[in-house]
Each structure stands twice: as structure tokens, then as C-alpha cells.
Design a protein around this motif. Structure first.
Motif, PDB file in Angstrom:
ATOM      1  N   THR A 119      38.819  45.161  40.703  1.00 34.19           N
ATOM      2  CA  THR A 119      39.600  44.070  40.106  1.00 34.19           C
ATOM      3  C   THR A 119      40.972  44.553  39.673  1.00 34.19           C
ATOM      4  OG1 THR A 119      37.498  43.161  39.286  1.00 34.19           O
ATOM      5  CG2 THR A 119      39.511  42.191  38.429  1.00 34.19           C
ATOM      6  N   ASP A 123      44.522  43.242  40.802  1.00 32.47           N
ATOM      7  CA  ASP A 123      45.531  42.895  39.798  1.00 32.47           C
ATOM      8  C   ASP A 123      46.891  43.476  40.172  1.00 32.47           C
ATOM      9  OD1 ASP A 123      46.362  42.252  36.816  1.00 32.47           O
ATOM     10  OD2 ASP A 123      46.834  44.368  37.151  1.00 32.47           O
ATOM     11  N   ILE A 143      39.757  36.526  34.942  1.00 29.27           N
ATOM     12  CA  ILE A 143      39.370  37.929  34.780  1.00 29.27           C
ATOM     13  C   ILE A 143      37.977  38.019  34.177  1.00 29.27           C
ATOM     14  CG2 ILE A 143      39.859  40.037  33.492  1.00 29.27           C
ATOM     15  CD1 ILE A 143      41.692  39.742  35.808  1.00 29.27           C
ATOM     16  N   LEU A 146      35.464  37.229  36.843  1.00 32.02           N
ATOM     17  CA  LEU A 146      35.308  38.364  37.756  1.00 32.02           C
ATOM     18  C   LEU A 146      34.476  39.468  37.113  1.00 32.02           C
ATOM     19  CD1 LEU A 146      38.917  38.576  39.265  1.00 32.02           C
ATOM     20  CD2 LEU A 146      36.822  37.923  40.479  1.00 32.02           C
TER      21      LEU A 146
END
Length: 312
Positions: A119, A123, A143, A146
Motif C-alpha cells: 500500500t 501511495d 487507506i 485497504l
């Protein structure tokens, strides 16, 4: 009066050997392990506190850093306290249920750690390749979703491991040549057929961690391509600087873990203490150095931590 013979079944107990072959040096070995644990705990707790207190740091990137810090605290805390009991007090016994519980939470935390790194790579990809839509694509709520997806994947992938091990018979040899209940170390002391658990372990290693590494490599290849399209040298440098910390953390996280996993699977001729030392490096080094890496490379975080320290 009828007489009844009441029998009580004692729980199955394993023995954690610590670092086989280096038992005489356990007290000395415990010093760097304990100091590494305390440094990691202090660094990650400081990061969590500063991010929590500073409103300007309530952004997706720092939310990811906080999630990473929490997972790293969990990984080391699953292992180090029990290891210290072995090193300092020679208390090596652990019941089967406790062993499998430690194994489950440790491997869930490491799988979650990998998901967070993926992740974080995504990002950085969005921040560099699509900066105008960054806040739209990566909101704090997304977020969190996720993170929940990564946790769900970790639990579903790891849960079969203790369940498969629970079906195996364990005879008189219940000595685990490690400081914690790593699944292959436990499987090797079984007197049954461990082919299925070995295949499943390899499958998870390559499908979960291999897949994550592939996604990370894809993200950074796209980032590198986007960086070279930028016109100015200053823009190149700024974009690459934002990725340096992430790349360093990923190398520290994946390389020792990959080496440890491969040596467990195929390194029959390697001394047992080498396996154990590699496994301990795998979960001790990243939590100790990650807060330092991010504190040095991230100016905004460094300034806020400096501001907090000076105020105190």
C-alpha cells in the motif's frame, strides 16, 4: 459407593531450545536482542504518539506509517518476551495451544506488514504519477479499507497453518530448535508426514510475499518511468527522495525474510543456529531501523518530532 477413576489429560508441551549450539552464550546474545526490541518499541511508539498528537500529520501517508509501526510492535512483542524468558531464566516450556497462538499472530503480523508495504508503494506511485488526484484516490477512509483488506488476507492465509499442524502427531521429540514457534520449526519435530504443510508454506511464501513484491516492483517501475519524464533535475531529485525511505524499508523487510524462509525449506546442511539467527534478524531489524529511516528522510515528520522533543 461407586468408584470412578478420573484421569486428567495434561496439555501437550513443547520445549523452545533458544539458539541451538549457542546455549552457553544465551545471556550475552539476549543483550543485543533486548536492546533492539526496546529501541524498536521506543521508536515506533514515539512515531505513533507524534502522528496522533500533530493534526498536520493526519494524512494517508502518516496513517500508513502508523499502521506499519503498530504491526512492527506486534511482530516483535509476539516473540521477544518469551525469548527473554528462555535466555534469562531458562524457562523453555510452552504448551501446544500457546505455541500455535504465538505462531498464528506472528505470521498474521508479518503478512500484514507485507500488505502495508504494498500500500505504501501504491501511495508513492499515486503521489508522483497522479499528484492532482492524490487526496481523491487515497483518502484516509480508503487507506483504512485497504488495511482491513490486508488484515483479512493475512488471517485467511495464515489460519490453515496451525490447523494443519494440529492434525500432525507429535511423539517424544518435542524440542523446537528456535526462540519462537515458527511453523516449519514446529513441523519438523512432528513424527508424521509434513509434505502438505511444506507445500502450503512454500505456496504462501510465493503467492503472498512473491505477489506483493511483484506489485511493489510494478509500482516503482512506473515511478521511475514517470521521474525520467520530469523536465527538471530538481523535480527528479525531489521525486526520488520521497521513495528512498520506502525502498530502504522494503529491502530491510523482505531480504532477511526471504533468506530465512529459503534456508528453512532447503538448507538442510546449514547449522541450526544460523536458521535461528536469520529468523531473529528478520523480525528485529525492520522495527528498529524503520522509525530512524523515516525520521531522517521525511522532513515534515523530522520537524514535528524535533518540535515535540524540544517542547518536552
Amino acid at each position: 459407593m461407586a468408584a470412578f477413576n478420573l484421569t486428567r489429560t495434561e496439555p501437550l508441551t513443547f520445549m523452545l531450545l533458544g539458539i541451538p549450539g549457542l546455549e552457553a552464550a544465551h545471556v550475552w546474545i539476549s543483550i543485543p536482542i533486548f536492546l533492539s526490541y526496546m529501541m524498536g518499541l521506543l521508536g515506533n511508539c514515539t512515531l505513533l504518539f507524534v502522528v496522533g498528537k500533530e493534526q498536520t500529520l493526519h494524512k494517508p501517508m502518516y496513517l500508513l506509517l502508523s499502521m506499519l509501526a503498530l504491526v512492527e510492535i506486534g511482530v516483535t512483542t509476539c516473540v521477544v518476551p518469551k525469548a527473554m524468558w528462555i535466555f534469562w531464566f531458562n524457562l523453555r516450556d510452552i504448551i501446544k495451544g500457546g505455541c500455535f497462538t504465538q505462531m498464528f499472530f506472528f505470521h498474521v503480523a508479518t503478512a500484514m506488514h507485507s500488505a502495508i508495504l504494498v500500500t505504501m508503494a501504491f501511495d508513492r506511485y499515486v503521489a508522483i504519477c497522479n499528484p492532482l488526484r492524490y487526496t481523491t484516490i487515497l483518502s484516509s477512509a480508503r487507506i483504512a479499507k485497504l488495511g482491513l483488506a490486508g488484515l483479512t488476507r493475512a488471517v485467511l492465509c495464515v489460519l490453515p497453518v496451525p490447523l494443519l499442524l494440529n492434525t500432525l502427531p507429535f511423539c517424544d521429540n518435542r524440542i523446537i530448535r528456535s526462540t519462537y514457534c515458527e511453523h516449519m520449526a514446529v513441523a519438523k519435530i512432528s513424527c508424521g508426514d509434513i509434505t502438505v504443510i511444506k507445500i502450503y508454506g512454500l505456496l504462501i511464501t510465493f503467492l503472498v510475499y512473491g505477489f506483493d513484491l511483484m506489485l511493489i516492483a510494478l509500482s516503482y517501475s512506473l515511478i521511475i518511468r514517470a521521474v525520467f519524464i520530469l523536465s527538471s533535475r530538481e523535480a527528479h531529485q525531489k521525486a526520488l527522495n520521497t521513495c528512498t525511505a520506502h525502498v530502504s524499508v522494503m529491502l530491510m523487510s523482505y531480504f532477511p525474510g526471504f533468506v530465512s524462509s529459503v534456508t528453512h525449506q532447503f538448507g538442510q546442511g546449514i547449522a541450526p543456529y544460523v536458521h535461528v539467527i536469520l529468523a531473529n534478524i528478520y523480525f528485529l531489524i525492520p522495527p528498529m531501523f524503520n522509525p530512524i529511516v523515516y525520521g531522517v528522510k521525511n522532513k515534515e515528520l523530522r520537524d514535528k518530532m524535533g518540535k515535540f522533543t524540544c517542547r518536552r
